[in-house]
Design an enzyme around this catalytic site. Structure first.
Site, PDB file in Angstrom:
ATOM      1  N   ARG A 276       0.837  -1.206   0.000  1.00  0.00           N
ATOM      2  CA  ARG A 276       0.000   0.000   0.000  1.00  0.00           C
ATOM      3  C   ARG A 276       0.869   1.251   0.000  1.00  0.00           C
ATOM      4  O   ARG A 276       2.083   1.202   0.201  1.00  0.00           O
ATOM      5  CB  ARG A 276      -0.881   0.031   1.255  1.00  0.00           C
TER       6      ARG A 276
ATOM      7  N   THR B  33      -1.147  10.185   2.131  1.00  0.00           N
ATOM      8  CA  THR B  33      -1.410   8.746   2.099  1.00  0.00           C
ATOM      9  C   THR B  33      -2.693   8.480   2.861  1.00  0.00           C
ATOM     10  O   THR B  33      -3.294   9.398   3.421  1.00  0.00           O
ATOM     11  CB  THR B  33      -0.273   7.953   2.780  1.00  0.00           C
TER      12      THR B  33
ATOM     13  N   LEU C 113       2.729   9.165  23.877  1.00  0.00           N
ATOM     14  CA  LEU C 113       3.740   9.938  24.594  1.00  0.00           C
ATOM     15  C   LEU C 113       4.658   8.970  25.330  1.00  0.00           C
ATOM     16  O   LEU C 113       4.203   7.930  25.809  1.00  0.00           O
ATOM     17  CB  LEU C 113       3.070  10.888  25.580  1.00  0.00           C
ATOM     18  N   LEU C 114       5.902   9.339  25.433  1.00  0.00           N
ATOM     19  CA  LEU C 114       6.879   8.417  26.027  1.00  0.00           C
ATOM     20  C   LEU C 114       6.435   7.983  27.424  1.00  0.00           C
ATOM     21  O   LEU C 114       6.624   6.837  27.808  1.00  0.00           O
ATOM     22  CB  LEU C 114       8.264   9.080  26.083  1.00  0.00           C
ATOM     23  N   ALA C 115       5.846   8.924  28.150  1.00  0.00           N
ATOM     24  CA  ALA C 115       5.418   8.600  29.509  1.00  0.00           C
ATOM     25  C   ALA C 115       4.398   7.467  29.522  1.00  0.00           C
ATOM     26  O   ALA C 115       4.286   6.735  30.504  1.00  0.00           O
ATOM     27  CB  ALA C 115       4.827   9.847  30.178  1.00  0.00           C
TER      28      ALA C 115
ATOM     29  N   ASP D 258       5.568  -7.878   1.704  1.00  0.00           N
ATOM     30  CA  ASP D 258       4.781  -7.300   2.795  1.00  0.00           C
ATOM     31  C   ASP D 258       4.376  -8.425   3.717  1.00  0.00           C
ATOM     32  O   ASP D 258       4.575  -9.596   3.398  1.00  0.00           O
ATOM     33  CB  ASP D 258       3.554  -6.537   2.266  1.00  0.00           C
TER      34      ASP D 258
ATOM     35  N   TYR E 199       9.111   5.962  17.139  1.00  0.00           N
ATOM     36  CA  TYR E 199       9.220   6.080  15.680  1.00  0.00           C
ATOM     37  C   TYR E 199      10.430   6.925  15.298  1.00  0.00           C
ATOM     38  O   TYR E 199      11.212   6.553  14.404  1.00  0.00           O
ATOM     39  CB  TYR E 199       7.922   6.708  15.159  1.00  0.00           C
TER      40      TYR E 199
ATOM     41  N   ASN F 254      11.314  -0.072   2.856  1.00  0.00           N
ATOM     42  CA  ASN F 254      10.230   0.893   3.024  1.00  0.00           C
ATOM     43  C   ASN F 254       9.294   0.525   4.167  1.00  0.00           C
ATOM     44  O   ASN F 254       8.658   1.395   4.750  1.00  0.00           O
ATOM     45  CB  ASN F 254       9.440   0.997   1.713  1.00  0.00           C
TER      46      ASN F 254
ATOM     47  N   ASN G 182       9.402  14.116  16.974  1.00  0.00           N
ATOM     48  CA  ASN G 182       7.974  14.409  16.914  1.00  0.00           C
ATOM     49  C   ASN G 182       7.327  13.982  18.215  1.00  0.00           C
ATOM     50  O   ASN G 182       7.603  12.901  18.740  1.00  0.00           O
ATOM     51  CB  ASN G 182       7.325  13.681  15.732  1.00  0.00           C
TER      52      ASN G 182
END
Lengths: 303, 445, 426
Positions: B214, B386, B293-295, B235, B351, B285, B345
Site C-alpha cells: 500500500r 497517504t 507519549l513516552l510517559a 509485505d 518512531y 520501506n 515528533n
C-alpha cells in the site's frame, strides 16, 4: 370369456365419480366374464417423460416395467367401476402387484392391452380380487401384470367361500424377504403433494391419494402415497442393473402417509434383487419386493 | 488524495479571490510521466567563479534535448543551473547574485534551480570552506523564495566526481524531483557503470521493496517497475491480497514475509538468489507507527516499531551481505527514514528513534558497500498524502500540508521517484546520505 | 518418447471461510480469480500465457457455465490462456491437477494451473421444478396464446425456491449419514475421531505459526487464516458436543469431527522442469501417478466415502510400493471417521482379502506422518478447493524435507476416491 374392445382409454375421473354414485357395500355376485381390450396404444413421449420425472429413473428408449400398468389401469378401473362388479371401487386397497417384463419394450412399440378380473376370494378383512393385464406387440406378449385388491368388509360370494391362498397379518402374502436389519441405501423424503403429482401422470385420482380430508373418509389419517409410485421409484433405483426379462413383485404392507420419510433398503439376491421401504423407526415395512426371473404364472392359481 | 485548498486556489472562480486576499497559492507541481522531456523549456547555465562544469552541464542538457542559454533574454526559463564549483572566495558569491537573481524572475512554474558547488569539508582552508558552505544558505533561501512550484537544490560535487554527476543533475532538473527542494546532495568520485537509457534506468534489474502492498511502498514498486525493474513486492502475509494486486499490476512478484520473523532475512536472501539470481535494488520501506507519549509508551509499542523500522533493516542488510549472490554488483540499498527521525515528533519517540537510527545505519553501512560498487542512502519523507495522513484530524493535516515551501503535501510518487534516482546504477557517487522529500519543510530544517 | 514428470511449482489459496462468513457475498468466480491472482503474483506470471487452467466448483450457478475461463479473463493471466471446467465432487481439485499434470507429462503442455472453488454461502438456488417446467413450456410456445396458457399454470406455491441439498441424489442421505453408517461398520469410536480432530487443529495452527502458509496462501476480504481453525481445540471441549449424524448409541459424529460447510478457492501451478527453470521458478515436487476408484454405495455394496480404500492399493500395485513407503500421508478429512474407517479397512485382513483381493492387509501407517500440517477438519473444506490445498501443502512439505514421497487420498461424493503420489524434486 367375452372380449370387449375399447377404442379409447376411459376417462378415470368420470369412472370414479360413477363408481361412487353407484357403489354398493358388499355387493356380491360373480366376476364379470369379460376381457377388455385396448388395441395399439402408442406411448406419448411427453407423458412418459413426465412419468419418469415423477417416479425417478432415466428417460430411455425402453419403457419402465411399471409403465404398462399405467396404460392398463383405466381398463382395470372400468371393470371395477362397473355396476355389476361384485366389489365396490371406492375404498379398494392395493395389496400386491406383480409386473413381468418378458422382453424390453421399446417406447414406440404399439401395445395392445388386455385386462380381466379373476380369483375373487375371501380375505380375513373382506374379499380380494386380482386384476390381470397383459401387453402385446403384434400378438407377442411382452408384459403382464397382476394387481391384487382388497375390498374391506365385502364378501367373496363369487368365490364360493374360498379364502386367499396365504395371508401375512391379514395381507396377501407377497415376496418372502426380510430386510428390516439392513442399513438404508437411500432415504426418501416424500413431500405432501407426492400423491397429487403421481395422480397427475397416472390418472389414478383416487381421493385417498389427493388430500387428507378425502383420505379420512376412507379411514386414513392423512393422504397416502400411491403404491405403484412407491414401486416404480424403488424399481428405478436398480433400473441400470435389471435383466431384459424379469418379474418385479411387491407387497404393499403399510400405507405411506404423506408427507413422510422412508428408508429404502436394497440387497442383491442370488437371482435378482430384494428391496423394501421401511419406516425409519424400525416399526415395519411399507412395502417389500423382489426382482426375479419371470415365471409363467407368478401367483398360484386359486384353489 | 485531494488537496482541497490547492484545487480551490487554482480554480478559475475562487483562484482570483484567494489571490486578492493574499493567501498562498500552492502550485500544481510538474511531475514526471514516461516520455516527458527533461525540461519543458530552455535552461540557463551560468557560473559563479570559473565555471569549470559549464561545458559538461551544457552538453548533458543538450544530449537530453534541452535548449541551453548562457544569457537570459527575457524568455521563461524551465531551469537555471549555476556552476559555483569554481567559487572559492566570498567575493565571487556576488556573481551568484547577478547571475541568479534576474533569472529567478523569469523562472517558469515548477522551474528548477540547481546550484553546483564543492563539498566544504574538502576545501583548502577556511575561506574556500566558508564560500562553499555559503552556497547551502543560498540554495535553501532560493528554495524558499521560489514560487509556482519551483525548487532549488545544491549538488556538492567532489573533486573528480564530475563524471558521476549526471543522474543526480537529471533528477533535480526533471519532474521526478517535484517535492524535493532546499536539499544538499554530495556526489563523490565513483565508477559509473555504462550509462543505462535514462528513460528506463532500471531495465533488467531486480528490486526488492518491503511494505509494498500500500501507500508509499506500492508507489515505489510501481515507479521502479515503470522504469524497467522486476520488482519483488514484500509485505506481511496479512497484506497479501493488496500485495498481490500491486505485484500483478506491475508484472512483479509478491513475497509474503513478516520481516521481523527470525528467519525472514535468510528467507528473503534465499528467495532473491533462487528466484532471481540476486537483487540489484533493496528498498527498505516497511514501517509502522505506534504513537504514544513516552510517559505512556508500553513495551509492545516500543518494541514493534524498533523491530520493524530499524532492526529488520539491519538484519536484512546483514543477511544480504553474508549470502553469496544475494546482492549483485553495483547494488543499491535505499532506506526510508522520516522527518520525525530528523526533527523528532511529539508522541513518536519510538518512531523517531527508529527513523533516526536509519540515518545512522546508512552512514555506517556506506563504507562497507563501497568495495562492491554498492551504495546505501535514505530518503526522509515529510508530509506525504497517504491513507495515513487522510485519517489525521483536519487541523493537524492542514498544518502538516502547509508548513513547507511548496505549501502542499507531497505524493507517494515523489518519494518513489527520489528512491528511483538513488537506486540507479548511475547514482554510484551518492552514498551514505539522507535526502529529504518534504517540499522543504520547516520541521527540522 | 517417455513421458516426463509434471512438476509442482507452487500453490496458492485464499483462507477458507465458514459458510455465510466473510465470503458470504463472494461468488465462485470472485474467489477463483483471487486464488489465481495470488498465484500469478507469487510467481510473477502477470500477462503470461499459460498452457491451460483447469478448475471447477461442485456447487455451480448455471450462469457459471464457463467458470474457469471467466476467472482467467478476470485475472492477471494473459487472456490468451485457455481454460475449462472440471467437476468430480470433492475430487475436483485433485482431478484437475491430474489432468494438467498428465498433459504436461505427455508434452502437450509446458505449464498449467489446476484449481477449485466452492461457496456454500452464494449457493445456486433453483426455481421450483413446476415453475421451471411452466417457464420452459412458455418459452417453447409458438403463439402468444400458448405462452399465456403455459404461464397461467403457475401457482403461488410454485414460487417457493428449491435450496440445494447436501445429499446424494440417489440415496437422499447426506454425506454425514453415509459416513455415520461406515463409522458404525468399522466401529470407529468417538474418542478416536475427536483425537484426530484436535490433532488437525493443533497441527494447522502450528503450521501457520511457523509461517508455513506464507507462500501458500493469500488473504482475501480481510481473512488471513482459515476461519474454522481453533488452535485451542481440546478433547474436553469436543467431548461436550452432541452427535449430528447417526442415531442413538452408535452416533459418534459431531459438528467438530465433521468438516463444516466452507467457502474458498485454491490453485496450483504445474509445469515441466524446463519451463520452471526458464522462469527461474522452483520445483517443489513431481507428480508420480494417480488413480481414481468408485464404489457402488447405491446398492449397498460399500460405504459412500470408501473409494480411496480401493484406489490406493491399485496405485501402490502399479508403482511397486507398499503403504508404508511414504514420508507423508495427506488423507482428506471429510470426516474424522472417514480417515479412520479408511485406515481400519487397510488394516483389516478380511477387507483386504475379500474386497481388495490381497493376500495380506496393507497394514497400518505411522500416524506421525499423517496430515502433519492439519487437514480439512481444521482448515475447512470448500469441496473443489481441497485438492489444490492438499497438493500445494504436500509439495511444499516434500520440498522442505528435500526428499521422499507423499500420498494424497481424497474421497468424493458419488462414491468416488481420487488418490495420487508426489515425490520430492531431486
Amino acid at each position: 370369456m367375452q372380449t370387449q374392445t375399447v377404442t379409447e382409454a376411459p376417462r378415470l375421473g368420470k369412472l370414479y365419480l360413477q363408481a361412487v354414485v353407484t357403489a354398493r357395500l358388499g355387493g356380491g355376485g360373480a366376476l364379470p366374464d369379460t376381457e377388455l381390450v385396448l388395441p395399439d396404444q402408442v406411448v406419448d413421449p411427453g407423458h412418459l417423460a413426465a412419468y419418469v420425472r415423477v417416479c425417478g429413473g432415466s428417460r430411455r428408449d425402453r419403457l419402465p416395467a411399471t409403465y404398462p400398468h399405467l396404460l392398463a389401469f383405466p381398463l382395470q378401473v372400468r371393470l371395477l367401476a362397473d355396476r355389476k362388479f361384485p366389489l365396490p371401487l371406492p375404498g379398494l386397497v392395493h395389496l400386491r402387484n406383480v409386473c413381468t417384463q418378458h422382453r424390453p419394450i421399446a417406447t414406440d412399440d404399439p401395445l395392445t392391452l388386455r385386462v380381466h378380473a379373476e380369483r375373487l376370494v375371501a380375505h380375513p378383512k373382506g374379499a380380494q380380487v386380482d386384476l390381470v393385464a397383459t401387453a402385446e406387440v403384434s400378438g407377442e406378449r411382452v408384459w403382464s401384470g397382476r394387481s391384487t385388491y382388497l375390498a374391506r368388509g365385502s364378501d367373496a360370494h363369487g368365490a364360493h367361500g374360498a379364502t386367499a391362498p396365504a395371508t401375512v397379518d391379514g395381507v396377501a402374502a407377497g415376496p418372502a424377504v426380510e430386510l428390516a436389519d439392513d442399513p438404508a441405501a437411500a432415504v426418501w423424503r416424500i413431500p405432501a403433494d407426492a400423491g397429487r403429482r403421481y395422480a397427475a401422470v397416472s390418472g389414478d385420482v383416487n381421493p385417498i391419494h389427493l388430500n387428507a380430508l378425502a383420505a379420512r373418509v376412507f379411514g386414513f389419517p392423512r393422504a397416502i402415497a400411491h403404491g405403484m409410485w412407491c414401486k416404480a421409484r424403488a424399481l428405478a433405483a436398480v433400473e441400470a442393473r435389471l435383466p431384459d426379462a424379469f418379474a418385479v413383485d411387491v407387497a404393499f404392507r403399510k400405507p405411506v402417509l404423506l408427507p413422510s420419510t422412508v428408508h429404502h433398503v436394497v440387497r442383491r439376491a442370488a437371482d435378482g434383487w430384494d428391496f423394501a421401504l421401511l419406516r425409519p423407526n424400525g416399526e415395519g415395512a411399507h412395502l417389500v419386493g423382489t426382482v426375479r426371473p419371470p415365471a409363467d404364472e407368478v401367483l398360484p392359481a386359486p384353489r | 488524495m485531494s488537496d482541497w485548498y490547492r484545487d480551490m486556489t487554482n480554480s478559475a472562480v475562487l483562484g482570483g479571490l484567494t489571490r486578492r486576499l493574499g493567501l498562498p497559492r500552492p502550485a500544481v507541481l510538474r511531475r514526471h510521466t514516461p516520455g516527458d522531456p527533461l525540461l519543458t523549456g530552455p535552461a540557463l547555465v551560468v557560473a559563479a567563479g570559473t565555471g569549470p562544469l559549464v561545458a559538461a552541464v551544457s552538453d548533458l542538457l543538450r544530449a537530453d534535448g534541452a535548449e541551453v542559454r548562457f544569457e537570459a533574454d527575457g524568455e521563461r526559463l524551465a531551469a537555471v543551473v549555476l556552476d559555483a564549483t569554481g567559487a572559492e572566495t566570498p567575493a565571487e558569491l556576488e556573481e551568484v547574485r547577478t547571475a541568479l537573481g534576474p533569472a529567478l524572475r523569469r523562472l517558469a512554474p515548477s522551474g528548477r534551480v540547481v546550484i553546483l558547488g564543492r563539498p566544504p569539508v574538502e576545501a583548502d582552508g577556511p575561506t574556500a570552506a566558508a564560500t562553499r558552505q555559503a552556497l547551502v544558505g543560498i540554495a535553501r533561501s532560493v528554495a524558499k523564495e521560489a514560487r509556482g512550484g519551483a525548487t532549488a537544490n545544491l549538488i556538492q560535487v567532489s573533486d573528480g566526481a564530475e563524471d558521476a554527476l549526471a543522474s543526480t543533475l537529471r533528477f533535480f532538473l526533471s519532474g521526478r524531483s517535484a517535492y524535493v527542494s532546499g536539499q544538499v546532495v554530495r556526489v563523490s568520485p565513483a565508477e559509473v557503470p555504462d550509462a543505462a537509457d535514462p528513460t528506463t534506468p532500471h531495465a533488467g534489474r531486480v528490486a526488492v521493496v518491503t511494505g509494498a502492498a500500500r501507500g508509499i511502498g506500492a508507489s515505489i514498486a510501481e515507479t521502479l517497475a515503470r522504469d524497467g525493474a522486476t520488482v519483488i513486492c514484500v509485505d506481511i502475509p496479512a497484506q497479501g491480497q493488496a500485495l498481490s494486486t500491486v505485484a500483478n499490476r506491475i508484472g512483479g512478484t509478491a513475497l509474503q514475509l513478516d520481516i521481523t520473523a527470525a528467519d525472514a532475512p535468510a528467507r528473503l536472501a534465499e528467495h532473491v538468489v533462487e528466484r532471481h539470481g540476486g537483487a540489484d535494488v533493496i528498498v527498505h520501506n516497511a514501517g509502522i507507527t505506534r504513537d504514544k507519549l513516552l510517559a505512556n509508551m508500553d513495551e509492545a509499542r516500543w518494541a514493534s516499531v524498533i523491530a520493524v523500522n530499524l532492526e529488520a533493516q539491519l538484519r536484512i542488510n546483514a543477511a544480504l551481505l553474508e549470502t553469496a549472490g544475494a546482492l549483485k554488483e553495483n547494488a543499491r540499498i535505499v532506506c526510508v527514514s522520516s522527518m520525525s527521525g530528523i526533527a523528532g515528533n511529539r508522541g513518536q519517540v519510538n518512531y523517531a528513534a527508529s527513523k533516526a537510527g536509519v540515518i545512522g545505519l546508512v552512514e555506517a553501512t556506506a563504507p562497507l558497500l563501497r568495495e562492491r560498487g554498492a551504495t546505501i542512502n535514505a530518503v526522509a519523507p515529510g508530509f506525504i498524502e497517504t491513507e495515513m495522513t487522510a485519517a489525521m484530524p483536519f487541523g493537524t493535516r492542514e498544518v502538516g500540508r502547509r508548513i513547507n515551501s511548496l505549501s502542499q503535501g507531497g505524493l507517494p510518487v515523489d518519494v518513489a521517484e527520489t528512491i528511483g534516482w538513488l537506486a540507479q546504477t548511475a547514482s554510484a557517487g551518492v552514498t551514505g546520505q539522507t535526502v529529504r522529500v518534504c517540499g522543504q519543510s520547516l520541521l527540522g530544517a | 518418447m517417455a513421458p516426463r514428470r509434471a512438476a509442482v511449482v507452487g500453490g496458492n489459496r485464499i483462507p477458507f471461510a465458514r459458510s455465510n462468513g466473510p465470503y458470504a457475498h463472494a461468488a465462485n468466480q470472485d474467489m477463483l480469480t483471487a486464488a489465481l491472482d495470488g498465484l500469478v503474483s507469487r510467481f510473477g506470471l502477470a500477462g503470461e500465457r499459460l498452457g491451460e487452467v483447469a478448475a471447477g466448483a461442485v456447487l455451480k450457478h448455471s450462469r457459471d457455465f464457463n467458470l474457469t475461463r471467466e476467472a482467467v479473463l478476470g485475472s492477471a493471466l494473459a487472456p490468451s490462456t485457455p481454460a475449462y471446467d472440471v467437476q468430480q465432487a470433492c475430487g475436483t481439485g485433485l482431478e484437475a491437477a491430474i489432468l494438467v499434470a498428465n498433459k504436461i507429462a505427455l508434452g502437450q503442455l509446458d505449464s498449467g494451473i489446476a484449481g477449485g472453488v466452492d461457496t456454500t454461502s452464494d449457493a445456486p438456488i433453483a426455481v421450483n421444478e413446476r415453475l421451471r417446467q411452466a417457464l420452459l413450456a412458455a418459452n417453447r410456445a409458438k403463439s402468444t396464446g400458448a405462452r399465456l396458457a403455459a404461464l397461467a399454470r403457475i401457482r403461488p406455491n410454485h414460487l417457493v425456491p428449491e435450496i440445494p441439498r447436501n445429499s446424494e441424489p440417489r440415496t437422499g442421505m447426506s454425506m454425514g449419514d453415509h459416513a455415520a453408517a461406515t463409522a458404525l461398520r468399522w466401529q470407529v469410536t468417538r474418542e478416536d475421531q475427536d483425537a484426530l480432530t484436535v490433532t488437525s487443529h493443533h497441527r494447522l495452527a502450528a503450521a501457520y505459526d511457523r509461517g508455513f502458509f506464507d507462500d501458500l496462501l493469500t488473504p482475501y476480504l480481510g481473512l488471513n487464516r482459515d476461519q474454522n481453525l481453533r488452535p485451542d481445540s481440546s478433547l474436553e471441549k469436543l467431548a461436550t458436543l452432541k452427535p449430528v449424524f447417526g442415531r442413538g448409541e452408535g452416533a459418534t459424529m459431531t459438528a467438530a469431527n465433521s468438516t463444516p460447510l466452507t467457502d474458498g478457492a485454491s490453485a496450483v501451478l504445474l509445469a515441466s522442469d524446463e519451463w520452471a527453470a526458464d522462469h527461474g521458478l522452483p520445483v517443489l515436487a513431481h507428480f508420480v501417478d494417480a488413480e481414481t476408484a468408485a464404489v457402488d454405495y447405491v446398492h449397498g455394496e460399500e460405504g459412500l466415502l470408501m473409494a480411496p480404500a480401493y484406489a490406493v492399493p491399485r496405485l501402490l500395485a502399479r508403482n511397486g510400493l507398499t503403504l508404508q513407503d511414504f514420508d507423508f500421508y495427506e488423507i482428506h478429512e471429510a470426516f474424522a471417521s472417514q480417515v479412520l474407517s479408511t485406515l481400519a479397512a487397510w488394516e483389516s485382513p478380511e477387507f483386504c482379502k475379500e474386497k481388495l483381493g490381497l493376500d495380506a492387509p496393507l497394514g497400518s501407517i505411522d500416524r506421525a506422518k499423517l496430515n502433519v500440517n492439519g487437514s480439512s477438519l481444521a482448515a475447512g473444506h470448500p469441496f473443489a478447493a481441497t485438492g489444490g490445498r492438499i497438493v500445494a501443502t504436500l509439495a511444499k512439505l516434500l520440498a522442505e524435507r528435500g526428499s521422499g514421497r507423499g500420498l494424497i487420498s481424497i474421497c468424493a461424493a458419488g462414491g468416488q476416491g481420487v488418490v495420487a503420489i508426489l515425490e520430492a524434486a531431486k
